[in-house]
Write a protein that holds these residues in place. Structure first.
Motif, PDB file in Angstrom:
ATOM      1  N   GLN A 112      20.940  -7.784  71.917  1.00  0.00           N
ATOM      2  CA  GLN A 112      20.159  -7.874  70.686  1.00  0.00           C
ATOM      3  C   GLN A 112      19.505  -6.513  70.462  1.00  0.00           C
ATOM      4  OE1 GLN A 112      17.917 -11.315  72.203  1.00  0.00           O
ATOM      5  NE2 GLN A 112      18.480 -12.378  70.322  1.00  0.00           N
ATOM      6  N   TYR A 113      19.912  -5.829  69.389  1.00  0.00           N
ATOM      7  CA  TYR A 113      19.441  -4.476  69.121  1.00  0.00           C
ATOM      8  C   TYR A 113      18.223  -4.523  68.209  1.00  0.00           C
ATOM      9  CZ  TYR A 113      23.758  -2.818  71.228  1.00  0.00           C
ATOM     10  OH  TYR A 113      24.775  -2.550  72.107  1.00  0.00           O
ATOM     11  N   LEU A 114      17.140  -3.932  68.676  1.00  0.00           N
ATOM     12  CA  LEU A 114      15.889  -3.870  67.921  1.00  0.00           C
ATOM     13  C   LEU A 114      15.657  -2.407  67.546  1.00  0.00           C
ATOM     14  CD1 LEU A 114      13.851  -6.219  70.283  1.00  0.00           C
ATOM     15  CD2 LEU A 114      15.167  -6.849  68.251  1.00  0.00           C
ATOM     16  N   LYS A 115      16.235  -2.016  66.421  1.00  0.00           N
ATOM     17  CA  LYS A 115      16.218  -0.613  66.033  1.00  0.00           C
ATOM     18  C   LYS A 115      14.809  -0.097  65.792  1.00  0.00           C
ATOM     19  CE  LYS A 115      18.165   2.579  62.602  1.00  0.00           C
ATOM     20  NZ  LYS A 115      19.022   2.696  61.404  1.00  0.00           N
ATOM     21  N   SER A 116      13.958  -0.915  65.160  1.00  0.00           N
ATOM     22  CA  SER A 116      12.614  -0.450  64.825  1.00  0.00           C
ATOM     23  C   SER A 116      11.803  -0.115  66.074  1.00  0.00           C
ATOM     24  CB  SER A 116      11.875  -1.507  64.000  1.00  0.00           C
ATOM     25  OG  SER A 116      12.570  -1.776  62.804  1.00  0.00           O
ATOM     26  N   ASP A 165      30.851   3.810  69.053  1.00  0.00           N
ATOM     27  CA  ASP A 165      31.394   4.242  70.347  1.00  0.00           C
ATOM     28  C   ASP A 165      30.285   4.363  71.389  1.00  0.00           C
ATOM     29  OD1 ASP A 165      33.911   4.363  69.245  1.00  0.00           O
ATOM     30  OD2 ASP A 165      33.731   6.496  68.701  1.00  0.00           O
ATOM     31  N   LEU A 166      29.152   4.915  70.982  1.00  0.00           N
ATOM     32  CA  LEU A 166      28.027   5.035  71.911  1.00  0.00           C
ATOM     33  C   LEU A 166      27.486   3.663  72.282  1.00  0.00           C
ATOM     34  CD1 LEU A 166      26.498   7.349  73.274  1.00  0.00           C
ATOM     35  CD2 LEU A 166      24.841   7.270  71.419  1.00  0.00           C
ATOM     36  N   ARG A 167      27.523   2.735  71.343  1.00  0.00           N
ATOM     37  CA  ARG A 167      27.064   1.378  71.636  1.00  0.00           C
ATOM     38  C   ARG A 167      27.989   0.701  72.646  1.00  0.00           C
ATOM     39  NH1 ARG A 167      25.469  -2.762  66.882  1.00  0.00           N
ATOM     40  NH2 ARG A 167      24.040  -0.995  66.518  1.00  0.00           N
ATOM     41  N   ASN A 168      29.299   0.917  72.508  1.00  0.00           N
ATOM     42  CA  ASN A 168      30.240   0.334  73.464  1.00  0.00           C
ATOM     43  C   ASN A 168      30.031   0.904  74.859  1.00  0.00           C
ATOM     44  OD1 ASN A 168      31.413  -1.256  71.461  1.00  0.00           O
ATOM     45  ND2 ASN A 168      32.938   0.307  70.945  1.00  0.00           N
ATOM     46  N   ASP A 169      29.733   2.196  74.947  1.00  0.00           N
ATOM     47  CA  ASP A 169      29.453   2.789  76.255  1.00  0.00           C
ATOM     48  C   ASP A 169      28.203   2.180  76.875  1.00  0.00           C
ATOM     49  OD1 ASP A 169      31.649   4.394  75.894  1.00  0.00           O
ATOM     50  OD2 ASP A 169      30.491   6.126  75.166  1.00  0.00           O
ATOM     51  N   PHE A 170      27.201   1.925  76.039  1.00  0.00           N
ATOM     52  CA  PHE A 170      25.973   1.318  76.552  1.00  0.00           C
ATOM     53  C   PHE A 170      26.223  -0.103  77.042  1.00  0.00           C
ATOM     54  CE2 PHE A 170      22.366  -1.442  75.544  1.00  0.00           C
ATOM     55  CZ  PHE A 170      21.418  -0.926  76.410  1.00  0.00           C
ATOM     56  N   GLU A 171      26.977  -0.886  76.271  1.00  0.00           N
ATOM     57  CA  GLU A 171      27.222  -2.273  76.652  1.00  0.00           C
ATOM     58  C   GLU A 171      28.088  -2.369  77.896  1.00  0.00           C
ATOM     59  OE1 GLU A 171      28.804  -4.311  73.302  1.00  0.00           O
ATOM     60  OE2 GLU A 171      26.926  -4.196  72.128  1.00  0.00           O
TER      61      GLU A 171
END
Length: 203
Positions: free
Chosen positions: A56-60, A37-43
């Motif tokens: 492209q998510y770079l978690k590290s 849900d937080l990712r959808n708000d960000f996008e």
């Protein structure tokens, strides 16, 4: 979430052909990488500028690369979303690597950035006309100090500064010279050689 309806100066969007079509978003909220849900708000923030934007998510590295279909959309997102408060953090947006369209050889490898600014180290400037180096002054010989040092006799004490209520006195004690050492000044000291450890059969 802050309002993104701020005006963009037209001068900031000039020469869009030379700008990249991707931006790097840093200082990400950690929950974006695990909360859908937080990712959808960000996008949704960046899809306001381009509905076909990809992510492209770079978690590290706690950052996201956002790819737009045009340089104008990337520039608008870079200007309006920089320092935008998202969650507990404020986003920082930067343009991704610049791609030179004229010299693009379709190489998939990462290329070094273009030398927009190369400040070469200049050689030292020539001295002005008429400049002459300053000669160093000759050393000053204080004969009073030399005389005082010559009068220091071995075994005597010499008071340099008398004591006071706030400061101790300064007294120099001249070491006495050993007669044996004085006679053998030219003889080098004997170095004792380190003995080897005993062999197993000698123990």
């Amino acid at each position: 979430m802050e309002d993104l309806s701020m005006d963009v100066d037209d001068g900031q969007l000039d020469d869009l052909e030379d700008l990249p079509t991707s931006i790097i978003v840093t200082n990400m909220e950690p929950g974006v990488f695990r909360n859908l849900d937080l990712r959808n708000d960000f996008e949704s923030i960046f899809r306001n500028f381009d509905g076909d934007a990809t992510f492209q998510y770079l978690k590290s590295f706690r950052r996201v690369r956002v790819n737009f279909t045009s340089s104008q959309a990337a520039a608008e997102a870079r200007i309006q979303c920089h320092d935008l408060k998202f969650g507990e953090n404020r986003l920082a947006c930067y343009f991704a690597q610049h791609v030179d369209k004229e010299n693009n050889n379709d190489d998939p490898h990462l290329q070094p950035p273009l030398p927009y600014k190369q400040f070469l180290i200049s050689p030292p400037a020539s001295p002005p006309v008429g400049w002459e180096p300053v000669a160093e002054a000759e050393p000053t010989i204080n004969y009073d100090i030399l005389s005082a040092l010559a009068n220091l006799a071995p075994g005597e004490t010499h008071e340099l500064h008398p004591p006071s209520e706030k400061h101790p006195g300064i007294i120099v004690h001249v070491c006495e010279e050993d007669e044996e050492d004085a006679l053998n000044t030219d003889r080098a000291p004997k170095i004792t050689q380190t003995s080897r450890p005993p062999l197993p059969c000698e123990r």
